[in-house]
Design a protein around this motif. Structure first.
Motif, mmCIF file in Angstrom:
data_model
loop_
_atom_site.group_PDB
_atom_site.id
_atom_site.type_symbol
_atom_site.label_atom_id
_atom_site.label_comp_id
_atom_site.label_asym_id
_atom_site.label_seq_id
_atom_site.Cartn_x
_atom_site.Cartn_y
_atom_site.Cartn_z
ATOM 1 N N VAL A 79 59.259 -54.829 -8.357
ATOM 2 C CA VAL A 79 58.941 -56.144 -7.801
ATOM 3 C C VAL A 79 59.458 -56.239 -6.375
ATOM 4 O O VAL A 79 60.599 -55.852 -6.094
ATOM 5 N N VAL A 80 58.646 -56.768 -5.474
ATOM 6 C CA VAL A 80 59.138 -57.154 -4.154
ATOM 7 C C VAL A 80 59.208 -58.676 -4.137
ATOM 8 O O VAL A 80 58.221 -59.365 -4.389
ATOM 9 N N VAL A 120 63.920 -54.427 -8.266
ATOM 10 C CA VAL A 120 63.613 -55.587 -7.422
ATOM 11 C C VAL A 120 64.049 -55.275 -5.999
ATOM 12 O O VAL A 120 65.198 -54.869 -5.767
ATOM 13 N N HIS A 121 63.119 -55.459 -5.057
ATOM 14 C CA HIS A 121 63.455 -55.316 -3.641
ATOM 15 C C HIS A 121 63.362 -56.696 -2.996
ATOM 16 O O HIS A 121 62.295 -57.325 -2.996
ATOM 17 N N GLU A 152 54.826 -52.272 7.455
ATOM 18 C CA GLU A 152 55.805 -51.235 7.132
ATOM 19 C C GLU A 152 56.165 -51.257 5.652
ATOM 20 O O GLU A 152 56.258 -50.213 5.002
ATOM 21 N N LEU A 153 56.328 -52.456 5.106
ATOM 22 C CA LEU A 153 56.594 -52.583 3.667
ATOM 23 C C LEU A 153 55.430 -52.044 2.842
ATOM 24 O O LEU A 153 55.615 -51.345 1.847
ATOM 25 N N SER A 154 54.223 -52.386 3.263
ATOM 26 C CA SER A 154 53.038 -51.946 2.540
ATOM 27 C C SER A 154 52.915 -50.425 2.582
ATOM 28 O O SER A 154 52.511 -49.789 1.598
ATOM 29 N N ALA A 155 53.264 -49.824 3.728
ATOM 30 C CA ALA A 155 53.160 -48.373 3.869
ATOM 31 C C ALA A 155 54.109 -47.646 2.920
ATOM 32 O O ALA A 155 53.808 -46.537 2.472
ATOM 33 N N ARG A 156 55.246 -48.275 2.597
ATOM 34 C CA ARG A 156 56.161 -47.655 1.633
ATOM 35 C C ARG A 156 55.510 -47.561 0.263
ATOM 36 O O ARG A 156 55.688 -46.583 -0.466
ATOM 37 N N THR A 215 48.684 -57.724 0.346
ATOM 38 C CA THR A 215 48.689 -56.291 0.654
ATOM 39 C C THR A 215 49.826 -55.525 -0.018
ATOM 40 O O THR A 215 49.729 -54.305 -0.174
ATOM 41 N N LEU A 216 50.878 -56.220 -0.434
ATOM 42 C CA LEU A 216 52.059 -55.510 -0.915
ATOM 43 C C LEU A 216 51.959 -55.042 -2.364
ATOM 44 O O LEU A 216 52.633 -54.089 -2.752
#
Length: 223
Positions: free
Chosen positions: A42-43, A62-63, A93-97, A127-128
């Motif tokens: 989970v983000v 959880v992030h 950047e978060l999505s790329a992870r 997007t995430l």
């Protein structure tokens, strides 16, 4: 403890309070929406470690992404960073992870600052992860939830800023006119129409008190 703080605790924050019972009911509804949460990453946009540590629900990981600093000591299933997801570069950047199964956000979207930033927040949610749970207080519930004040959200800005310096149920009392304005100007409660506009592909749930909608929750369980 100051008398005003004790009074707020009685209604909102303390174990056994009305607010705590409602939060537990919300977690149970969340669990029903996402029965596989124990295996999900989970983000959490705008959340805190304390909330997850107190929750009766535990995700695999959880992030936390928040504008405020996080505790130095966190359990191994929680990670955190200080960042603003309405910044497109941060969201990218978060999505790329990658690797997130679910976006979670509780009472945050009303604080991000204007329609444009809300759209950026929603873009990050979309997007995430393929699933999301985005909760926000409903504008037309009779009691404004941040200040626990009936009709507070419908008052002119100047009147809200004056009242918040005297109202006994505020979480933290402003120490002057400028901080009072800061406390109220950044909260923009949303309507059902706005939430449907922002999340057209999501299911919009209502959280009710005595039959009256108190919060709205945009939910997407699967693609």
């Amino acid at each position: 403890m100051p008398r005003s703080r004790a009074l707020r605790n009685r209604f909102v924050d303390a174990p056994g309070s009305l607010g705590e019972r409602m939060r537990l009911a919300r977690w149970e509804r969340f669990r029903r929406c996402f029965p596989g949460i124990e295996g999900m990453s989970v983000v959490d946009l705008g959340g805190t470690a304390e909330m997850w540590l107190r929750a009766p629900v535990r995700a695999k990981h959880v992030h936390l992404v928040n504008l405020e600093e996080h505790p130095a000591e966190l359990p191994d299933w929680i990670t955190a960073e200080v960042a603003d997801v309405t910044d497109a570069a941060v969201a990218a950047e978060l999505s790329a992870r990658g690797g997130f199964d679910l976006v979670f956000s509780n009472s945050v979207i009303e604080h991000v600052g204007g329609h444009g930033r809300r759209r950026q927040f929603v873009a990050a949610v979309e997007t995430l992860a393929p699933r999301h749970w985005v909760q926000t207080p409903y504008r037309y519930f009779p009691v404004e939830p941040h200040f626990v004040a009936p009709g507070f959200q419908f008052l002119p800005l100047a009147a809200r800023a004056r009242l918040v310096r005297r109202w006994p149920l505020v979480h933290s009392r402003p120490d002057g006119p400028e901080s009072a304005l800061d406390a109220v100007v950044g909260i923009e409660l949303l309507t059902r129409t706005e939430m449907r506009y922002l999340f057209p592909r999501s299911v919009l749930l209502s959280e009710r008190v005595l039959g009256v909608p108190k919060s709205l929750i945009a939910v997407r369980r699967e693609l």
